[in-house]
Motif scaffolding. Structure first.
Motif, PDB file in Angstrom:
ATOM      1  N   LEU A  33      -5.785   5.948   2.611  1.00 40.35           N
ATOM      2  CA  LEU A  33      -4.545   5.168   2.589  1.00 40.35           C
ATOM      3  C   LEU A  33      -4.794   3.786   1.969  1.00 40.35           C
ATOM      4  N   ASP A  34      -5.865   3.139   2.391  1.00 43.67           N
ATOM      5  CA  ASP A  34      -6.193   1.812   1.825  1.00 43.67           C
ATOM      6  C   ASP A  34      -6.397   1.903   0.315  1.00 43.67           C
ATOM      7  N   ASP A  35      -7.112   2.946  -0.111  1.00 49.63           N
ATOM      8  CA  ASP A  35      -7.364   3.117  -1.554  1.00 49.63           C
ATOM      9  C   ASP A  35      -6.060   3.337  -2.304  1.00 49.63           C
ATOM     10  N   ALA A  36      -5.180   4.159  -1.721  1.00 49.35           N
ATOM     11  CA  ALA A  36      -3.906   4.458  -2.385  1.00 49.35           C
ATOM     12  C   ALA A  36      -3.042   3.194  -2.489  1.00 49.35           C
ATOM     13  N   VAL A  37      -3.036   2.403  -1.425  1.00 51.11           N
ATOM     14  CA  VAL A  37      -2.248   1.163  -1.425  1.00 51.11           C
ATOM     15  C   VAL A  37      -2.806   0.204  -2.477  1.00 51.11           C
ATOM     16  N   ALA A  38      -4.131   0.097  -2.542  1.00 50.66           N
ATOM     17  CA  ALA A  38      -4.754  -0.793  -3.526  1.00 50.66           C
ATOM     18  C   ALA A  38      -4.482  -0.300  -4.946  1.00 50.66           C
ATOM     19  N   ALA A  39      -4.615   1.019  -5.157  1.00 49.03           N
ATOM     20  CA  ALA A  39      -4.407   1.583  -6.500  1.00 49.03           C
ATOM     21  C   ALA A  39      -2.971   1.350  -6.972  1.00 49.03           C
ATOM     22  N   ALA A  40      -2.029   1.317  -6.027  1.00 49.21           N
ATOM     23  CA  ALA A  40      -0.624   1.124  -6.389  1.00 49.21           C
ATOM     24  C   ALA A  40      -0.276  -0.360  -6.510  1.00 49.21           C
ATOM     25  N   GLY A  41      -1.269  -1.223  -6.258  1.00 52.65           N
ATOM     26  CA  GLY A  41      -1.019  -2.663  -6.327  1.00 52.65           C
ATOM     27  C   GLY A  41      -0.086  -3.136  -5.240  1.00 52.65           C
ATOM     28  N   ARG A  42      -0.085  -2.413  -4.121  1.00 52.53           N
ATOM     29  CA  ARG A  42       0.807  -2.793  -3.028  1.00 52.53           C
ATOM     30  C   ARG A  42       0.029  -3.596  -1.981  1.00 52.53           C
TER      31      ARG A  42
ATOM     32  N   SER B 267       4.802  20.279  -8.796  1.00 54.46           N
ATOM     33  CA  SER B 267       3.770  19.280  -8.507  1.00 54.46           C
ATOM     34  C   SER B 267       4.290  18.254  -7.515  1.00 54.46           C
ATOM     35  N   ALA B 268       3.426  17.907  -6.555  1.00 49.28           N
ATOM     36  CA  ALA B 268       3.799  16.922  -5.536  1.00 49.28           C
ATOM     37  C   ALA B 268       4.162  15.603  -6.201  1.00 49.28           C
ATOM     38  N   GLU B 269       3.465  15.280  -7.289  1.00 45.20           N
ATOM     39  CA  GLU B 269       3.748  14.003  -7.943  1.00 45.20           C
ATOM     40  C   GLU B 269       5.160  13.989  -8.536  1.00 45.20           C
ATOM     41  N   ARG B 270       5.544  15.124  -9.133  1.00 44.75           N
ATOM     42  CA  ARG B 270       6.884  15.175  -9.727  1.00 44.75           C
ATOM     43  C   ARG B 270       7.963  14.997  -8.646  1.00 44.75           C
ATOM     44  N   TRP B 271       7.743  15.595  -7.458  1.00 41.72           N
ATOM     45  CA  TRP B 271       8.724  15.440  -6.367  1.00 41.72           C
ATOM     46  C   TRP B 271       8.794  13.993  -5.899  1.00 41.72           C
ATOM     47  N   MET B 272       7.658  13.307  -5.914  1.00 41.17           N
ATOM     48  CA  MET B 272       7.668  11.907  -5.474  1.00 41.17           C
ATOM     49  C   MET B 272       8.365  11.010  -6.499  1.00 41.17           C
ATOM     50  N   VAL B 273       8.207  11.337  -7.787  1.00 43.92           N
ATOM     51  CA  VAL B 273       8.917  10.583  -8.823  1.00 43.92           C
ATOM     52  C   VAL B 273      10.423  10.747  -8.607  1.00 43.92           C
ATOM     53  N   ARG B 274      10.830  11.974  -8.331  1.00 39.26           N
ATOM     54  CA  ARG B 274      12.253  12.239  -8.082  1.00 39.26           C
ATOM     55  C   ARG B 274      12.714  11.496  -6.822  1.00 39.26           C
ATOM     56  N   THR B 275      11.888  11.488  -5.785  1.00 39.48           N
ATOM     57  CA  THR B 275      12.211  10.761  -4.548  1.00 39.48           C
ATOM     58  C   THR B 275      12.461   9.284  -4.835  1.00 39.48           C
ATOM     59  N   ALA B 276      11.593   8.694  -5.649  1.00 41.59           N
ATOM     60  CA  ALA B 276      11.731   7.263  -5.956  1.00 41.59           C
ATOM     61  C   ALA B 276      13.061   6.991  -6.669  1.00 41.59           C
ATOM     62  N   GLN B 277      13.494   7.938  -7.516  1.00 41.76           N
ATOM     63  CA  GLN B 277      14.769   7.757  -8.222  1.00 41.76           C
ATOM     64  C   GLN B 277      15.954   7.837  -7.258  1.00 41.76           C
TER      65      GLN B 277
ATOM     66  N   ASP C 208      -1.801  16.283   2.379  1.00 44.80           N
ATOM     67  CA  ASP C 208      -2.238  16.680   1.036  1.00 44.80           C
ATOM     68  C   ASP C 208      -1.698  15.816  -0.099  1.00 44.80           C
ATOM     69  N   ASP C 209      -0.653  15.042   0.184  1.00 42.72           N
ATOM     70  CA  ASP C 209      -0.014  14.343  -0.947  1.00 42.72           C
ATOM     71  C   ASP C 209       0.240  12.865  -0.681  1.00 42.72           C
ATOM     72  N   LEU C 210      -0.475  12.274   0.280  1.00 43.51           N
ATOM     73  CA  LEU C 210      -0.155  10.887   0.638  1.00 43.51           C
ATOM     74  C   LEU C 210      -0.381   9.916  -0.514  1.00 43.51           C
ATOM     75  N   GLU C 211      -1.366  10.187  -1.396  1.00 37.28           N
ATOM     76  CA  GLU C 211      -1.630   9.278  -2.519  1.00 37.28           C
ATOM     77  C   GLU C 211      -0.423   9.182  -3.456  1.00 37.28           C
ATOM     78  N   PHE C 212       0.165  10.348  -3.780  1.00 39.89           N
ATOM     79  CA  PHE C 212       1.337  10.335  -4.674  1.00 39.89           C
ATOM     80  C   PHE C 212       2.497   9.592  -4.002  1.00 39.89           C
ATOM     81  N   ALA C 213       2.661   9.822  -2.710  1.00 39.16           N
ATOM     82  CA  ALA C 213       3.771   9.195  -1.987  1.00 39.16           C
ATOM     83  C   ALA C 213       3.622   7.673  -1.985  1.00 39.16           C
ATOM     84  N   VAL C 214       2.400   7.204  -1.737  1.00 42.57           N
ATOM     85  CA  VAL C 214       2.172   5.752  -1.713  1.00 42.57           C
ATOM     86  C   VAL C 214       2.385   5.165  -3.112  1.00 42.57           C
TER      87      VAL C 214
END
Ligand SMILES: *Cc1c(COP(=O)(O)O)cnc(C)c1O
Length: 247
Positions: free
Chosen positions: A22-31, A188-198, A219-225
């Motif tokens: 989670l920490d890595d995902a938050v850092a990678a997203a610049g959050r 793809s989990a990433e595609r669903w998260m992109v749609r979620t953000a929209q 399984d998909d927390l990185e994409f969600a973050v």
């Protein structure tokens, strides 16, 4: 940690690995660290495991079934663990109208609200819980959005989201806090998260205060973050495989 039992050590290790992810995902997203809550999903696991996790510093838990959740929380409350720690419990599973009253006594937030009938039942339950002194705050509500329109998975389609949000906003005892998604298994989990953000961006124009986004699981927390989640719901990666008991 030599004085901890084997299960506590196992939970501590898995928890630490998830916290790092989670920490890595938050850092990678610049959050900002702390912007994303970890909700540990403890459904199917005993109150003793929740007590262990509280001992390890966790405070936010997700449950998905009644009466399993009520029983577990009552057990912890009887031991004084809930009041002492300030632990909170969210309802992440679908709510049957007849159980909404009970859920309203313990849930900080209900993540899975997707129809008018549940809004009305939860509102009645929330008002009753306040009158009975079971709670002093409103029940938080997240609207579960269906990303693929599959009715068996639950969730409201984007076209009906605005009306449901209005209904929550006008219901006593409830506080509209945001949206929740479960990524469909196909694609793809990433595609669903992109749609979620929209979907969320459009939703926020009408409901700028409802900024919570419950998205991301083991399984998909990185994409969600990466795409704006403010709460990841993690079960298996911390607890291990769920026991196959049916109640
Ligand atoms: C069980 C459950 C989770 C946890 O899923 P894992 O893949 O075990 O992390 C998350 N969200 C909801 C709605 C669930 O029912």
């Amino acid at each position: 940690m030599a004085d901890l039992d084997a299960r506590t050590r196992e939970l501590a290790q898995a928890l630490s690995a998830v916290r790092h992810r989670l920490d890595d995902a938050v850092a990678a997203a610049g959050r900002t660290p702390g912007e994303v809550e970890l909700l540990v999903v403890t459904k199917f696991f005993p109150a003793a495991d929740v007590a262990r996790l509280i001992g390890l510093g966790e405070r936010a838990f997700g449950e998905s079934r009644e009466p399993e959740a009520s029983r577990k929380i009552a057990e912890l409350a009887a031991d004084g663990i809930v009041a002492e720690s300030g632990a909170v419990f969210d309802m992440i599973g679908s709510v049957q109208s007849k159980k909404a009253k009970t859920v309203a006594t313990w849930a900080r937030t209900v993540h899975s609200v997707d129809r008018d009938k549940v809004v009305d039942a939860l509102s009645r339950g929330a008002v009753a819980a306040r009158d009975d002194g079971a709670r002093t705050d409103d029940v938080g509500v997240l609207l579960q959005v269906s990303l693929d329109g599959d009715p068996t998975r639950g969730g409201v389609e984007e076209t009906d989201l605005g009306a449901l949000a209005e209904h929550v906003a006008q219901s006593p005892g409830l506080h509209l806090r945001g949206l929740m998604v479960i990524a469909p298994l196909d694609g793809s989990a990433e595609r669903w998260m992109v749609r979620t953000a929209q979907v969320r961006e459009r939703f926020l124009t009408d409901h700028p205060g409802a900024r919570e986004l419950s998205a991301g699981m083991s399984d998909d927390l990185e994409f969600a973050v990466a795409h704006g989640s403010t709460c990841v719901r993690v079960g298996t990666a911390i607890m291990g495989p769920r026991p196959l008991i049916s109640q």
